[in-house]
Write a protein that holds these residues in place. Structure first.
Motif, PDB file in Angstrom:
ATOM      1  N   LYS A  71      -9.361  -5.691   6.713  1.00 46.87           N
ATOM      2  CA  LYS A  71      -8.308  -6.457   7.361  1.00 46.87           C
ATOM      3  C   LYS A  71      -8.383  -7.934   6.935  1.00 46.87           C
ATOM      4  O   LYS A  71      -9.468  -8.504   6.844  1.00 46.87           O
ATOM      5  N   LEU A  72      -7.220  -8.521   6.689  1.00 44.94           N
ATOM      6  CA  LEU A  72      -7.180  -9.945   6.339  1.00 44.94           C
ATOM      7  C   LEU A  72      -7.413 -10.825   7.560  1.00 44.94           C
ATOM      8  O   LEU A  72      -8.285 -11.682   7.573  1.00 44.94           O
ATOM      9  N   ALA A  73      -6.618 -10.623   8.577  1.00 47.13           N
ATOM     10  CA  ALA A  73      -6.737 -11.382   9.826  1.00 47.13           C
ATOM     11  C   ALA A  73      -6.128 -10.524  10.932  1.00 47.13           C
ATOM     12  O   ALA A  73      -4.938 -10.653  11.237  1.00 47.13           O
ATOM     13  N   PRO A  74      -6.902  -9.632  11.517  1.00 47.55           N
ATOM     14  CA  PRO A  74      -6.378  -8.683  12.512  1.00 47.55           C
ATOM     15  C   PRO A  74      -5.675  -9.351  13.684  1.00 47.55           C
ATOM     16  O   PRO A  74      -4.736  -8.783  14.247  1.00 47.55           O
ATOM     17  N   SER A  75      -6.112 -10.561  14.047  1.00 53.05           N
ATOM     18  CA  SER A  75      -5.481 -11.243  15.174  1.00 53.05           C
ATOM     19  C   SER A  75      -4.073 -11.717  14.850  1.00 53.05           C
ATOM     20  O   SER A  75      -3.263 -11.960  15.738  1.00 53.05           O
ATOM     21  N   VAL A  76      -3.765 -11.844  13.567  1.00 51.93           N
ATOM     22  CA  VAL A  76      -2.428 -12.272  13.138  1.00 51.93           C
ATOM     23  C   VAL A  76      -1.546 -11.062  12.872  1.00 51.93           C
ATOM     24  O   VAL A  76      -0.436 -10.946  13.386  1.00 51.93           O
ATOM     25  N   SER A  77      -2.041 -10.145  12.026  1.00 53.82           N
ATOM     26  CA  SER A  77      -1.284  -8.941  11.675  1.00 53.82           C
ATOM     27  C   SER A  77      -2.258  -7.809  11.406  1.00 53.82           C
ATOM     28  O   SER A  77      -2.880  -7.771  10.330  1.00 53.82           O
ATOM     29  N   PRO A  78      -2.427  -6.890  12.350  1.00 52.64           N
ATOM     30  CA  PRO A  78      -3.412  -5.812  12.202  1.00 52.64           C
ATOM     31  C   PRO A  78      -3.174  -4.920  10.989  1.00 52.64           C
ATOM     32  O   PRO A  78      -4.104  -4.277  10.506  1.00 52.64           O
ATOM     33  N   SER A  79      -1.942  -4.871  10.498  1.00 54.08           N
ATOM     34  CA  SER A  79      -1.632  -3.962   9.386  1.00 54.08           C
ATOM     35  C   SER A  79      -1.871  -4.583   8.019  1.00 54.08           C
ATOM     36  O   SER A  79      -1.848  -3.878   7.002  1.00 54.08           O
ATOM     37  N   LYS A  80      -2.107  -5.887   7.944  1.00 55.50           N
ATOM     38  CA  LYS A  80      -2.296  -6.547   6.650  1.00 55.50           C
ATOM     39  C   LYS A  80      -3.738  -6.375   6.185  1.00 55.50           C
ATOM     40  O   LYS A  80      -4.684  -6.716   6.899  1.00 55.50           O
ATOM     41  N   THR A  81      -3.894  -5.843   4.978  1.00 52.69           N
ATOM     42  CA  THR A  81      -5.229  -5.635   4.420  1.00 52.69           C
ATOM     43  C   THR A  81      -5.338  -6.308   3.054  1.00 52.69           C
ATOM     44  O   THR A  81      -4.322  -6.595   2.397  1.00 52.69           O
ATOM     45  N   VAL A  82      -6.586  -6.531   2.636  1.00 55.43           N
ATOM     46  CA  VAL A  82      -6.828  -7.100   1.313  1.00 55.43           C
ATOM     47  C   VAL A  82      -6.290  -6.161   0.240  1.00 55.43           C
ATOM     48  O   VAL A  82      -5.641  -6.594  -0.727  1.00 55.43           O
ATOM     49  N   GLU A  83      -6.539  -4.868   0.415  1.00 55.84           N
ATOM     50  CA  GLU A  83      -6.075  -3.881  -0.572  1.00 55.84           C
ATOM     51  C   GLU A  83      -4.552  -3.841  -0.633  1.00 55.84           C
ATOM     52  O   GLU A  83      -3.964  -3.707  -1.723  1.00 55.84           O
ATOM     53  N   GLY A  84      -3.898  -3.959   0.539  1.00 52.25           N
ATOM     54  CA  GLY A  84      -2.443  -3.990   0.569  1.00 52.25           C
ATOM     55  C   GLY A  84      -1.891  -5.201  -0.148  1.00 52.25           C
ATOM     56  O   GLY A  84      -0.916  -5.101  -0.914  1.00 52.25           O
ATOM     57  N   LEU A  85      -2.529  -6.358   0.071  1.00 54.96           N
ATOM     58  CA  LEU A  85      -2.092  -7.585  -0.597  1.00 54.96           C
ATOM     59  C   LEU A  85      -2.238  -7.467  -2.106  1.00 54.96           C
ATOM     60  O   LEU A  85      -1.285  -7.724  -2.855  1.00 54.96           O
ATOM     61  N   VAL A  86      -3.415  -7.080  -2.568  1.00 56.73           N
ATOM     62  CA  VAL A  86      -3.664  -6.994  -4.013  1.00 56.73           C
ATOM     63  C   VAL A  86      -2.766  -5.940  -4.654  1.00 56.73           C
ATOM     64  O   VAL A  86      -2.120  -6.188  -5.684  1.00 56.73           O
ATOM     65  N   GLY A  87      -2.707  -4.759  -4.037  1.00 52.11           N
ATOM     66  CA  GLY A  87      -1.883  -3.689  -4.602  1.00 52.11           C
ATOM     67  C   GLY A  87      -0.409  -4.014  -4.575  1.00 52.11           C
ATOM     68  O   GLY A  87       0.313  -3.756  -5.554  1.00 52.11           O
ATOM     69  N   GLY A  88       0.062  -4.601  -3.465  1.00 50.99           N
ATOM     70  CA  GLY A  88       1.477  -4.944  -3.352  1.00 50.99           C
ATOM     71  C   GLY A  88       1.902  -6.008  -4.331  1.00 50.99           C
ATOM     72  O   GLY A  88       2.954  -5.890  -4.988  1.00 50.99           O
ATOM     73  N   VAL A  89       1.101  -7.073  -4.466  1.00 52.13           N
ATOM     74  CA  VAL A  89       1.444  -8.150  -5.399  1.00 52.13           C
ATOM     75  C   VAL A  89       1.383  -7.654  -6.843  1.00 52.13           C
ATOM     76  O   VAL A  89       2.270  -7.955  -7.656  1.00 52.13           O
ATOM     77  N   ALA A  90       0.337  -6.885  -7.166  1.00 51.08           N
ATOM     78  CA  ALA A  90       0.222  -6.348  -8.525  1.00 51.08           C
ATOM     79  C   ALA A  90       1.403  -5.437  -8.860  1.00 51.08           C
ATOM     80  O   ALA A  90       1.977  -5.502  -9.958  1.00 51.08           O
ATOM     81  N   SER A  91       1.801  -4.599  -7.902  1.00 52.83           N
ATOM     82  CA  SER A  91       2.936  -3.700  -8.123  1.00 52.83           C
ATOM     83  C   SER A  91       4.238  -4.483  -8.251  1.00 52.83           C
ATOM     84  O   SER A  91       5.107  -4.142  -9.069  1.00 52.83           O
ATOM     85  N   ALA A  92       4.387  -5.546  -7.450  1.00 55.87           N
ATOM     86  CA  ALA A  92       5.588  -6.388  -7.546  1.00 55.87           C
ATOM     87  C   ALA A  92       5.654  -7.090  -8.901  1.00 55.87           C
ATOM     88  O   ALA A  92       6.747  -7.297  -9.448  1.00 55.87           O
ATOM     89  N   CYS A  93       4.493  -7.451  -9.447  1.00 54.78           N
ATOM     90  CA  CYS A  93       4.471  -8.038 -10.789  1.00 54.78           C
ATOM     91  C   CYS A  93       4.985  -7.039 -11.818  1.00 54.78           C
ATOM     92  O   CYS A  93       5.722  -7.402 -12.751  1.00 54.78           O
ATOM     93  N   ALA A  94       4.588  -5.774 -11.653  1.00 55.69           N
ATOM     94  CA  ALA A  94       5.081  -4.728 -12.562  1.00 55.69           C
ATOM     95  C   ALA A  94       6.592  -4.557 -12.417  1.00 55.69           C
ATOM     96  O   ALA A  94       7.311  -4.388 -13.411  1.00 55.69           O
ATOM     97  N   VAL A  95       7.077  -4.618 -11.172  1.00 57.45           N
ATOM     98  CA  VAL A  95       8.526  -4.533 -10.925  1.00 57.45           C
ATOM     99  C   VAL A  95       9.236  -5.689 -11.622  1.00 57.45           C
ATOM    100  O   VAL A  95      10.264  -5.505 -12.294  1.00 57.45           O
ATOM    101  N   GLY A  96       8.693  -6.909 -11.457  1.00 51.20           N
ATOM    102  CA  GLY A  96       9.307  -8.078 -12.085  1.00 51.20           C
ATOM    103  C   GLY A  96       9.322  -7.971 -13.600  1.00 51.20           C
ATOM    104  O   GLY A  96      10.326  -8.308 -14.249  1.00 51.20           O
ATOM    105  N   ALA A  97       8.216  -7.498 -14.188  1.00 53.70           N
ATOM    106  CA  ALA A  97       8.170  -7.342 -15.642  1.00 53.70           C
ATOM    107  C   ALA A  97       9.190  -6.308 -16.112  1.00 53.70           C
ATOM    108  O   ALA A  97       9.840  -6.479 -17.148  1.00 53.70           O
ATOM    109  N   PHE A  98       9.362  -5.233 -15.324  1.00 56.17           N
ATOM    110  CA  PHE A  98      10.327  -4.190 -15.672  1.00 56.17           C
ATOM    111  C   PHE A  98      11.754  -4.730 -15.666  1.00 56.17           C
ATOM    112  O   PHE A  98      12.573  -4.354 -16.516  1.00 56.17           O
TER     113      PHE A  98
END
Length: 310
Positions: A207-234
């Protein structure tokens, strides 16, 4: 080329959303109503709404696009302020924010007055709001109330207005195609939101900061941003960027978008609310849908203006 690019973009989006809609309905029929399936369906419906708004922006032309975003800014500002006592919204200070600041900010985009557009709210709006507030003669909660309106104007009006402001950029060799810059930004940032959620559900552990957003994780951030970069390149073919430039800009926009949603989640936690509004059934209000854009749009706009604009 503009017409061909737009047709290709919308054919792709409608195809993906149709498959997502049918897939969500099939999963609900097979597994019943679960939180994960409902969340997936709500996100799909929200994407249909965003595609409809983007379609209106493309078909309407610059004047109606600015009017559309001015209306979105007004709704978002109302959502931001509505959690406060009703008398705050009815004050001359708040009325000036809606009746004076929003129209002027979007008029400055219309007349392409960049120099004043970028300082009107941070400088003149910042000074106008406390002046109007102090003339009311009330000192109790003064700083808090003024700060609420300042923050609302910066997020809902100043930052969001940078999305249609992309239309005024003068990029050599890209004349008449600026609406595609807007489409690219929305596509990358909103894709990042969805992909962060999917990566977080699939492999999220830390978890990144459970008190702010329990669903936000480090893996979600890294995977989401990396995938969005692939979308942008496409989708680099929508833009004046090379594929590598599109990837870098997507990284910047997706990262800022993540922290935009994170910051607004903290504000919601502070106020004790789950959503900003109920305009989109099951998925909150306007501010819930543009929370990523309000941080990403100004950085995206100025980055392009500095490196690509004439």
């Amino acid at each position: 080329m503009t017409d061909e690019a737009i047709i290709r973009l919308f054919a792709f989006l409608i195809g993906v959303l149709t498959l997502a809609t049918l897939g969500g309905a099939a999963m609900r029929w097979r597994y019943g109503r679960t939180d994960g399936i409902e969340n997936f369906q709500h996100r799909t419906y929200a994407w249909w709404v965003m595609v409809a708004i983007l379609t209106l922006a493309i078909l309407a032309g610059r004047a109606l696009t600015l009017a559309l975003y001015a209306g979105l800014s007004a709704l978002a500002l109302y959502e931001f302020l509505r959690q406060r006592p009703a008398e705050i919204i009815r004050t001359p200070t708040s009325l000036a924010a809606f009746a004076v600041v929003i129209p002027i900010q979007y008029w400055l985009i219309w007349v392409e007055w960049y120099g004043l557009f970028v300082v009107f709210i941070p400088v003149y709006g910042f000074l106008l709001i406390p002046i109007l507030a102090v003339l009311q003669g009330k000192t109790e909660g003064f700083l808090h109330n003024v700060s609420e309106i300042h923050w609302g104007l910066m997020l809902a009006v100043f930052s969001l207005s940078h999305v249609p402001a992309l239309l005024l950029l003068d990029i050599p060799g890209f004349e008449g195609r600026n609406i595609l810059l807007l489409a690219f930004l929305v596509l990358v940032v909103q894709s990042s939101d969805v992909l962060q959620y999917l990566w977080g559900k699939a492999v999220g552990r830390h978890k990144l900061a459970p008190s702010v957003s329990p669903s936000k994780t480090v893996e979600g951030l890294v995977g989401g941003v990396a995938s969005a970069c692939a979308v942008g390149a496409f989708f680099a073919w929508l833009t004046p960027f090379t594929r590598f430039e599109a990837l870098l800009i997507s990284f910047l926009a997706a990262t800022m978008g993540f922290f935009g949603g994170f910051v607004l989640s903290a504000i919601k936690r502070d106020r004790g609310v789950k959503d900003w509004g109920v305009l989109i059934p099951g998925h909150g209000g306007i501010l819930d849908r543009v929370d990523s854009l309000v941080f990403a749009a100004p950085v995206y706009f100025h980055f392009i203006r500095y490196w690509w604009s004439a």
